[in-house]
Motif scaffolding. Structure first.
Motif, PDB file in Angstrom:
ATOM      1  N   GLY A 129       0.813  -1.209   0.000  1.00  0.00           N
ATOM      2  CA  GLY A 129       0.000   0.000   0.000  1.00  0.00           C
ATOM      3  C   GLY A 129       0.846   1.257   0.000  1.00  0.00           C
ATOM      4  N   CYS A 130       1.914   1.273   0.795  1.00  0.00           N
ATOM      5  CA  CYS A 130       2.813   2.433   0.818  1.00  0.00           C
ATOM      6  C   CYS A 130       3.442   2.671  -0.548  1.00  0.00           C
ATOM      7  CB  CYS A 130       3.917   2.218   1.857  1.00  0.00           C
ATOM      8  SG  CYS A 130       3.403   2.520   3.540  1.00  0.00           S
ATOM      9  N   ALA A 131       3.873   1.591  -1.193  1.00  0.00           N
ATOM     10  CA  ALA A 131       4.488   1.725  -2.515  1.00  0.00           C
ATOM     11  C   ALA A 131       3.474   2.243  -3.532  1.00  0.00           C
ATOM     12  CB  ALA A 131       5.051   0.380  -2.970  1.00  0.00           C
ATOM     13  N   GLY A 132       2.249   1.689  -3.499  1.00  0.00           N
ATOM     14  CA  GLY A 132       1.230   2.129  -4.451  1.00  0.00           C
ATOM     15  C   GLY A 132       0.894   3.595  -4.302  1.00  0.00           C
ATOM     16  N   LEU A 189       3.822   5.832  -5.621  1.00  0.00           N
ATOM     17  CA  LEU A 189       3.965   5.877  -7.077  1.00  0.00           C
ATOM     18  C   LEU A 189       2.821   6.644  -7.732  1.00  0.00           C
ATOM     19  CD1 LEU A 189       5.245   2.220  -7.645  1.00  0.00           C
ATOM     20  CD2 LEU A 189       6.585   4.341  -7.791  1.00  0.00           C
ATOM     21  N   VAL A 190       1.603   6.447  -7.247  1.00  0.00           N
ATOM     22  CA  VAL A 190       0.461   7.168  -7.814  1.00  0.00           C
ATOM     23  C   VAL A 190       0.583   8.668  -7.547  1.00  0.00           C
ATOM     24  CG1 VAL A 190      -2.018   7.565  -7.520  1.00  0.00           C
ATOM     25  CG2 VAL A 190      -1.158   5.250  -7.865  1.00  0.00           C
ATOM     26  N   GLU A 191       0.999   9.028  -6.353  1.00  0.00           N
ATOM     27  CA  GLU A 191       1.146  10.451  -6.027  1.00  0.00           C
ATOM     28  C   GLU A 191       2.200  11.131  -6.896  1.00  0.00           C
ATOM     29  OE1 GLU A 191       1.913  10.615  -1.848  1.00  0.00           O
ATOM     30  OE2 GLU A 191      -0.237  10.649  -1.313  1.00  0.00           O
ATOM     31  N   THR A 221      -6.727   2.039  -6.209  1.00  0.00           N
ATOM     32  CA  THR A 221      -8.142   2.012  -6.598  1.00  0.00           C
ATOM     33  C   THR A 221      -8.679   3.440  -6.736  1.00  0.00           C
ATOM     34  OG1 THR A 221      -8.474  -0.091  -5.443  1.00  0.00           O
ATOM     35  CG2 THR A 221     -10.433   1.214  -5.929  1.00  0.00           C
ATOM     36  N   GLY A 222      -9.321   3.698  -7.855  1.00  0.00           N
ATOM     37  CA  GLY A 222      -9.903   5.010  -8.087  1.00  0.00           C
ATOM     38  C   GLY A 222      -8.966   6.022  -8.707  1.00  0.00           C
ATOM     39  N   SER A 223      -7.695   5.653  -8.889  1.00  0.00           N
ATOM     40  CA  SER A 223      -6.716   6.590  -9.454  1.00  0.00           C
ATOM     41  C   SER A 223      -6.599   6.462 -10.972  1.00  0.00           C
ATOM     42  CB  SER A 223      -5.342   6.347  -8.831  1.00  0.00           C
ATOM     43  OG  SER A 223      -4.822   5.087  -9.233  1.00  0.00           O
ATOM     44  N   GLY A 224      -7.184   5.392 -11.527  1.00  0.00           N
ATOM     45  CA  GLY A 224      -7.024   5.135 -12.952  1.00  0.00           C
ATOM     46  C   GLY A 224      -5.759   4.384 -13.289  1.00  0.00           C
ATOM     47  N   ALA A 225      -4.988   3.998 -12.277  1.00  0.00           N
ATOM     48  CA  ALA A 225      -3.729   3.276 -12.523  1.00  0.00           C
ATOM     49  C   ALA A 225      -3.999   1.794 -12.752  1.00  0.00           C
ATOM     50  CB  ALA A 225      -2.776   3.463 -11.350  1.00  0.00           C
ATOM     51  N   ASP A 226      -3.180   1.175 -13.598  1.00  0.00           N
ATOM     52  CA  ASP A 226      -3.225  -0.265 -13.835  1.00  0.00           C
ATOM     53  C   ASP A 226      -2.065  -0.929 -13.090  1.00  0.00           C
ATOM     54  OD1 ASP A 226      -5.419  -0.116 -15.571  1.00  0.00           O
ATOM     55  OD2 ASP A 226      -4.110   0.373 -17.264  1.00  0.00           O
ATOM     56  N   VAL A 227      -2.302  -2.124 -12.589  1.00  0.00           N
ATOM     57  CA  VAL A 227      -1.272  -2.884 -11.885  1.00  0.00           C
ATOM     58  C   VAL A 227      -1.066  -4.204 -12.607  1.00  0.00           C
ATOM     59  CG1 VAL A 227      -0.631  -4.023  -9.724  1.00  0.00           C
ATOM     60  CG2 VAL A 227      -1.806  -1.806  -9.664  1.00  0.00           C
ATOM     61  N   VAL A 228       0.195  -4.510 -12.935  1.00  0.00           N
ATOM     62  CA  VAL A 228       0.543  -5.720 -13.678  1.00  0.00           C
ATOM     63  C   VAL A 228       1.505  -6.554 -12.840  1.00  0.00           C
ATOM     64  CG1 VAL A 228       1.572  -6.651 -15.779  1.00  0.00           C
ATOM     65  CG2 VAL A 228       0.280  -4.498 -15.861  1.00  0.00           C
ATOM     66  N   VAL A 276       9.981   5.752   1.400  1.00  0.00           N
ATOM     67  CA  VAL A 276      11.175   6.604   1.439  1.00  0.00           C
ATOM     68  C   VAL A 276      11.513   6.974   0.000  1.00  0.00           C
ATOM     69  CG1 VAL A 276      13.607   6.756   2.091  1.00  0.00           C
ATOM     70  CG2 VAL A 276      12.015   5.446   3.528  1.00  0.00           C
ATOM     71  N   HIS A 277      11.392   8.264  -0.328  1.00  0.00           N
ATOM     72  CA  HIS A 277      11.629   8.716  -1.705  1.00  0.00           C
ATOM     73  C   HIS A 277      13.100   9.009  -1.928  1.00  0.00           C
ATOM     74  CE1 HIS A 277      11.775  12.086  -4.791  1.00  0.00           C
ATOM     75  NE2 HIS A 277      11.437  10.996  -5.454  1.00  0.00           N
ATOM     76  N   ARG A 278      13.642   8.398  -3.010  1.00  0.00           N
ATOM     77  CA  ARG A 278      15.014   8.714  -3.440  1.00  0.00           C
ATOM     78  C   ARG A 278      15.000   8.891  -4.950  1.00  0.00           C
ATOM     79  NH1 ARG A 278      16.551   4.290   0.350  1.00  0.00           N
ATOM     80  NH2 ARG A 278      16.985   5.296   2.362  1.00  0.00           N
ATOM     81  N   GLU A 279      16.161   8.757  -5.574  1.00  0.00           N
ATOM     82  CA  GLU A 279      16.314   9.159  -6.983  1.00  0.00           C
ATOM     83  C   GLU A 279      15.603   8.249  -7.973  1.00  0.00           C
ATOM     84  OE1 GLU A 279      20.501   9.000  -7.242  1.00  0.00           O
ATOM     85  OE2 GLU A 279      20.850  10.794  -6.034  1.00  0.00           O
ATOM     86  N   SER A 280      15.350   6.990  -7.624  1.00  0.00           N
ATOM     87  CA  SER A 280      14.841   6.038  -8.613  1.00  0.00           C
ATOM     88  C   SER A 280      13.364   6.218  -8.931  1.00  0.00           C
ATOM     89  CB  SER A 280      15.105   4.608  -8.144  1.00  0.00           C
ATOM     90  OG  SER A 280      14.322   4.310  -7.025  1.00  0.00           O
ATOM     91  N   THR A 281      12.661   7.094  -8.164  1.00  0.00           N
ATOM     92  CA  THR A 281      11.272   7.375  -8.499  1.00  0.00           C
ATOM     93  C   THR A 281      11.072   8.872  -8.644  1.00  0.00           C
ATOM     94  OG1 THR A 281      10.639   7.421  -6.137  1.00  0.00           O
ATOM     95  CG2 THR A 281      10.393   5.338  -7.320  1.00  0.00           C
TER      96      THR A 281
END
Length: 345
Positions: free
Chosen positions: A184-187, A190-192, A224-231, A340-345
């Motif tokens: 959940g934290c990762a999702g 990434l969506v934000e 959910t509700g963001s319009g993002a797809d998960v594969v 934890v946000h770093r350079e790869s995202t």
């Protein structure tokens, strides 16, 4: 001339007698009961520190070790806490937690036994564990217990059967260790940051689905509700497998990927960079566990940091349930997660 008769062949060296508590008592100048109280760390009887020291020194000099089986017969149960081991390594974070747990249980007077349960199903594993007559079993879900298996363990003398994971088992004490929060934290992270086509690496190694499945659920729920797809992206922990996945990356159309943990994230990120995929320009990469090595990569790896309660906390819980099996363990989830946000995202 007198001949010296030949010496008989030397036989095996005489075995030294096994020292007993009576030997320790004689050497220390105390009763056998005092030896038992000291070496079993009995707190109900007051014994002076000089006497305790004299008994321990005598036991060490003689090489005396208390007989665990005899002690168990006297007490009516063992002091064994059985920890079934996972069929695959679960990472440094859990390794550190398990080490803490074992040290803390040992300080509480328990004997910790790790049991390799590979190839055993739930009820078969429970019967195998029961043969050791543990006073407690703490399982992280490497083997999925059933209510019948819990009953087998309790009938054999286990006062505490504790399961850690998202699924409670009837008859056992369940302590939450919910992996969905990690995904959940990762999702959310990434969506934000604007990513909408998110891959989730699912290890192909057997046994890790206990952790990876709920993490995938957590990502899906978070977007959910963001319009993002998960594969879902199955991946073996091998350079060749990562290279093969990176080779077909352009056709997947993914702009971000959350790997099961930092090790899988670094494995895939290296393969993507070798294949000419820019990180995070073409695809953002995120891991979990916040390993030091992830901070040393270029780009530095974004991750989900997992904060777990100490092993001492769980050891205290085990001890309380052993003393009072009918009580409900206090405390909530043993782990919390944050991005934890770093350079790869």
């Amino acid at each position: 001339m007198t001949q010296t008769p030949p010496r008989p062949p030397a036989g095996p060296p005489a075995r030294r007698p096994v020292p007993t508590s009576a030997d320790v008592a004689r050497l220390a100048g105390v009763s056998r009961a005092t030896v038992s109280y000291v070496l079993n760390d009995t707190s109900a009887v007051r014994i002076s520190e000089p006497t305790r020291r004299r008994v321990r020194e005598a036991a060490e000099e003689l090489g005396y070790v208390p007989h665990a089986a005899a002690r168990s017969l006297r007490a009516g149960r063992t002091r064994i806490v059985l920890l079934p081991t996972a069929p695959v390594p679960v990472g440094p974070l859990y390794g550190h937690f398990l080490n803490e747990l074992q040290w803390a249980l040992r300080r509480l007077g328990y004997t910790v036994v790790q049991y390799a349960s590979m190839g055993l199903d739930g009820d078969e594993a429970a019967r195998a564990w029961a043969e050791l007559r543990p006073v407690a079993v703490v399982t992280f879900g490497a083997v999925e217990l059933t209510p019948h298996g819990v009953d087998v363990l309790k009938r054999s003398g286990a006062r505490a059967v504790i399961t850690l994971g998202p699924r409670p088992v009837e008859g056992a004490h369940s302590v939450p260790l919910d992996q969905r929060g990690v995904g959940g934290c990762a999702g959310v992270h990434l969506v934000e940051r604007g990513y909408r086509r998110i891959g989730v690496v699912m290890p192909e190694e057997a046994g890790l689905e206990l952790f990876s499945g709920p993490r995938l659920e957590g990502v899906r729920h978070a977007v959910t509700g963001s319009g993002a797809d998960v594969v879902a992206l199955p991946l073996a922990c091998a350079e060749e497998a990562a290279g093969a996945l990176a080779a077909r990356w352009p056709g997947l159309g993914l702009d971000a990927v959350f790997a099961y943990n930092d090790e899988y994230a670094m494995l895939l990120m290296r393969a993507l960079l070798d294949a000419g995929v820019s990180v995070p320009g073409d695809t953002a990469v995120m891991g979990a566990d916040d390993l030091l090595l992830g901070r040393l990569t270029r780009p530095r790896l974004s991750t989900v940091r997992i904060d777990m309660e100490t092993g001492q906390h769980l050891a205290g819980l085990v001890d309380r349930v052993v003393r009072d099996p009918d009580r409900t363990p206090e405390g909530g989830d043993l782990m919390a997660a944050r991005a934890v946000h770093r350079e790869s995202t």
